[in-house]
Design an enzyme around this catalytic site. Structure first.
Site, mmCIF file in Angstrom:
data_model
loop_
_atom_site.group_PDB
_atom_site.id
_atom_site.type_symbol
_atom_site.label_atom_id
_atom_site.label_comp_id
_atom_site.label_asym_id
_atom_site.label_seq_id
_atom_site.Cartn_x
_atom_site.Cartn_y
_atom_site.Cartn_z
ATOM 1 N N ASP A 2 58.253 103.708 -99.475
ATOM 2 C CA ASP A 2 58.369 103.155 -100.831
ATOM 3 C C ASP A 2 59.694 102.419 -100.911
ATOM 4 O O ASP A 2 60.693 102.858 -100.336
ATOM 5 C CB ASP A 2 58.300 104.272 -101.885
ATOM 6 C CG ASP A 2 57.922 103.748 -103.265
ATOM 7 O OD1 ASP A 2 58.608 102.819 -103.750
ATOM 8 O OD2 ASP A 2 56.952 104.266 -103.847
ATOM 9 N N ASP B 136 27.162 122.264 -41.994
ATOM 10 C CA ASP B 136 27.974 121.187 -41.455
ATOM 11 C C ASP B 136 27.053 120.154 -40.802
ATOM 12 O O ASP B 136 26.257 120.493 -39.913
ATOM 13 C CB ASP B 136 28.956 121.743 -40.419
ATOM 14 C CG ASP B 136 29.975 120.702 -39.991
ATOM 15 O OD1 ASP B 136 31.051 120.645 -40.596
ATOM 16 O OD2 ASP B 136 29.671 119.933 -39.054
ATOM 17 N N ASP C 4 28.669 107.535 -46.522
ATOM 18 C CA ASP C 4 28.517 107.973 -47.918
ATOM 19 C C ASP C 4 27.052 108.101 -48.290
ATOM 20 O O ASP C 4 26.657 109.030 -49.015
ATOM 21 C CB ASP C 4 29.210 106.981 -48.852
ATOM 22 C CG ASP C 4 30.731 107.048 -48.750
ATOM 23 O OD1 ASP C 4 31.244 108.008 -48.133
ATOM 24 O OD2 ASP C 4 31.395 106.142 -49.286
ATOM 25 N N ASN D 14 30.021 107.542 -39.144
ATOM 26 C CA ASN D 14 31.084 106.689 -39.687
ATOM 27 C C ASN D 14 31.586 105.680 -38.661
ATOM 28 O O ASN D 14 31.826 104.512 -38.981
ATOM 29 C CB ASN D 14 32.252 107.556 -40.169
ATOM 30 C CG ASN D 14 31.971 108.215 -41.504
ATOM 31 O OD1 ASN D 14 31.222 107.690 -42.321
ATOM 32 N ND2 ASN D 14 32.576 109.372 -41.733
ATOM 33 N N GLU E 107 32.106 116.650 -44.323
ATOM 34 C CA GLU E 107 30.659 116.833 -44.128
ATOM 35 C C GLU E 107 30.260 118.299 -44.203
ATOM 36 O O GLU E 107 29.181 118.692 -43.760
ATOM 37 C CB GLU E 107 30.227 116.245 -42.772
ATOM 38 C CG GLU E 107 30.782 116.944 -41.559
ATOM 39 C CD GLU E 107 32.144 116.435 -41.110
ATOM 40 O OE1 GLU E 107 32.461 116.609 -39.923
ATOM 41 O OE2 GLU E 107 32.890 115.879 -41.934
#
Length: 455
Positions: free
Chosen positions: A9, A329, A346, A337, A372
């Site tokens: 104010d 596993d 993946d 890979n 894995e």
């Protein structure tokens, strides 16, 4: 509930009056005499609620409110306009600027304290959600977390009203932008609110033969409707019950006669706020799920396994029930890979996880331990049954080629070690150790097989 209240104010006398009233109720008070100063205080996170005078030189309260609501850092701070202007058009202008409520001068002390307490609860809840939804390193605001990107239109609204004229006015006003369901029976309305996905409930406090505040209280007591916004419609002379409603958790109110533009503005504000809170809660839920879920496979992760295997072992021992563990596993996964690339790897992990999930029960705990390697914990399963489950998984993996996104098909096999609880002295660590030893034996014996832990 206490909070830090910013009083803005340009007149020192007005600030002194507000400060005295709020301090008497144990609120902490911060003050500003102009708009830029108020914006700076808010941007530095130094207040929880803003009481903002409308008529100020240089930058009026409406402009201050617009700037606060346009900044993601301050958009969630509740703003109450304090003004001598009491016409519906003035309130609509404030609501469109983003104000959460209005107090008309001279300010009624009970209304002031009640409204500040109500908005303090709202701010605390929003702060909690925003903190939980933030990243662990910093609070990040992107488009999805910005209230400005959220629409307040197209909502689904439940109207609890038994006066035909009022129903016609509310439905006629809102139906252009929202879907409005009407129910004159509060108990039926309560069931409907709990079972349906509404964005807002509008409740008349003038219902015949029943107290509308009772319905407000019931909505706040149910888990399904606790966060559902409530807007009440009250008569001008029903102020005590209106203030009681705010104490119960009512989010907003309208006074009769209902101004159409104000109704639209208040409804839009409440729906937008609910959607913002829902988005924050969804973000929190997603963060929690990410913390215990492996992002690649969708299975639970090592952290989840470590936390829950202890309780599974304890429950089995307390109840005298069997518990078995599979450690899986993927055979020769490094070659996948090396030869086909990590994207193909993946793909194999995702498909492997899908087949494992389909081969076990809903009560079994399937997790990716890392790389894995996977674990399946099976309650109420003895060693003989666990061997059968392990063999079923082995066959599902070896029985059909894995088809990669690049069109290559691979033959994948898995080696599995099995262990089971043997005594009350068993621990999760011993159970995992025996399953690991069995897995290594399956690998040594030629892979693509299931081996049980030595007795």
């Amino acid at each position: 509930m206490t909070a830090r209240v910013l009083v803005v104010d340009d007149l020192a006398a007005n600030i002194k009056v507000m400060e005295a009233r709020l301090t008497a109720e144990y609120f902490e008070v911060v003050t500003a005499t102009n708009g830029p100063e108020a914006i700076d205080i808010c941007s530095r996170g130094l207040c929880d609620i803003v009481l903002l005078d409308v008529m100020m030189p240089q930058m009026n309260g409406l402009e201050v409110c617009r700037r606060l609501k346009a900044d993601p850092r301050t958009a969630h701070i509740p703003v109450v306009m304090v003004t001598a202007l009491d016409q519906p058009a003035d309130r609509v202008s404030g609501l469109e600027a983003g104000a959460d409520d209005f107090l008309v001068k001279p300010v009624d002390e009970i209304a002031l304290i009640t409204r500040v307490k109500s908005l303090a609860r709202l701010k605390t809840l929003t702060d909690e959600l925003m903190m939980r939804a933030a990243t662990s390193t910093e609070i990040g605001f992107d488009e999805n977390m910005d209230p400005k990107t959220i629409s307040g239109d197209g909502g689904r609204i439940l109207l609890v009203e038994d006066m035909t004229a009022s129903v016609d006015r509310v439905v006629g006003t809102l139906s252009r932008l929202h879907t409005v369901d009407v129910n004159a029976d509060p108990q039926e309305a309560l069931f409907s609110a709990a079972e349906s996905d509404y964005d807002l409930v509008i409740i008349s406090l003038s219902l015949a033969n029943i107290d509308g505040l009772r319905l407000c209280s019931q909505l706040r007591s149910l888990d399904r409707t606790r966060q559902l916004p409530i807007l009440v419609i009250a008569d001008p002379d029903d102020k005590p019950r209106l203030l009681r409603g705010l104490d119960l958790g009512v989010n907003d109110y309208l006074l009769r006669p209902i101004d159409r533009n104000e109704l639209l503005a208040r409804v839009r504000t409440q729906i937008r706020r609910k959607r913002f809170s829902d988005r924050l809660r969804d973000n929190v839920q997603m963060t929690l799920e990410m913390a215990v879920t492996d992002g690649l496979t969708g299975l639970h992760n090592r952290r989840y396994l470590e936390r829950h295997l202890n309780s599974l072992v304890q429950q089995a021992q307390d109840r005298g029930k069997p518990l078995s563990l599979l450690v899986l596993d993927i055979d020769l996964f490094k070659a996948v890979n090396d030869v086909h690339g990590h994207l193909a790897g993946d793909d194999v992990l995702r498909e492997f996880s899908r087949r494992v999930r389909k081969a076990v029960r809903g009560i079994d705990l399937a997790c990716r331990l890392g790389g894995e390697e996977f674990v399946v914990a099976m309650p109420d399963t003895d060693s003989a049954l666990a061997l059968l489950v392990g063999e079923r998984i082995r066959q599902r993996i070896a029985g059909e080629s894995f088809h990669m996104a690049n069109g290559v098909s691979l033959d994948i096999t898995v080696s599995i070690g099995v262990s089971s609880l043997e005594s009350r002295a068993d621990t999760p660590e011993l159970l995992m150790k025996r399953a690991d030893e069995a897995l290594y034996r399956a690998k040594r014996d030629g892979r693509n097989r299931v081996a049980a832990a030595a007795a």
